[in-house]
Design an enzyme around this catalytic site. Structure first.
Site: not given
Ligand code: SAH
Length: 228
Positions: A76
């Site tokens: 992000s």
């Molecule tokens: N917080 C992260 C950015 C996350 S991007 C950072 O600091 O880098 C969003 C993430 O959510 C992705 O890695 C994706 O795989 C995950 N995601 C999407 N749907 C999900 C679910 N149902 N359960 C767990 N993770 C999920």
């Protein structure tokens, strides 16, 4: 991934600029975009975003923009990480659940501010790589788990704070259930790829209060485990 409407890029690298100057400008950009909580700023100063961005984009780690990571996901935008962390009002004794480990950057920041972080992602690979970084940084208060985070972690909950870094249409029921009374959850909601709102849900003895914070854009919350 997350971008705000004011997402012009005034943090791009200047020629000849050293790492120290880049990091200074990184912190300045956070402040100018509304991250004012000193505990959050200190945590973000301590956690080097450069370690969480690999490959081609590594040298853009100190710019205030989302960047690609493995498995087609994104780390992000730092100012959005800061604003979400600030809205979460984390206390030192809190147990926090993060849904969407991604690079692990958000979890590493939370780990500076609370007692324990549980972070889950649907991709094994992301959980493994983030876990390696947490060990390298000696962040022993983070537990990373491969799971579909829309169900939360019933065995570890309830939680004082929950942060979701992928967008669902509505706050998932199991996450609302796993929020302690007095607890706060911050998450983006809305149809994926269209307009999403960052919202703050506070659980009181009477029920849930909802506050809309700002428009954002995140990758969608997807059901089931990922392929990698
Ligand atoms: N917080 C992260 C950015 C996350 S991007 C950072 O600091 O880098 C969003 C993430 O959510 C992705 O890695 C994706 O795989 C995950 N995601 C999407 N749907 C999900 C679910 N149902 N359960 C767990 N993770 C999920």
């Amino acid at each position: 991934m997350s971008t705000g409407p004011e997402d012009f890029d005034d943090t791009s690298d200047q020629p000849g600029e050293g790492l120290a100057e880049r990091k200074m400008r990184f912190l300045f950009a956070l402040r100018s975009r509304g991250v004012t909580d000193t505990r959050v700023l200190t945590a973000m100063e301590r956690v080097d975003r450069g370690l969480f961005v690999r490959g081609l984009f590594a040298d853009r780690a100190y710019e205030d923009m989302p960047l690609p990571i493995a498995c087609g996901q994104t780390i992000s935008q730092p100012s959005v990480v800061g604003l979400m962390t600030q809205a979460l009002q984390v206390n030192p004794r809190d147990t926090v659940l993060e849904v969407g480990t991604g690079s692990g950057y958000q979890a590493a920041i939370l780990a500076q501010l609370c007692r324990r972080v549980y972070t889950v992602d649907r991709y094994r690979r992301l959980v493994r790589e983030a876990g390696e970084l947490f060990r390298q940084l000696d962040l022993t208060n983070i537990t990373s788990i491969t799971a579909d985070g829309s169900f939360g972690l019933p065995d570890q909950g309830p939680f004082d704070r929950i942060i979701v870094t992928a967008a669902a249409e509505d706050p998932p029921g199991p996450l609302l259930e796993q929020l302690k009374p007095g607890g706060i959850m911050v998450l983006p909601v809305g149809q994926s790829d269209t307009v999403q709102s960052l919202i703050k849900v506070t659980r009181s003895s009477r029920g849930f209060d909802y506050e809309e914070l700002r428009p954002v854009r995140f990758v969608p919350l997807v059901e089931g485990l990922g392929s990698e």
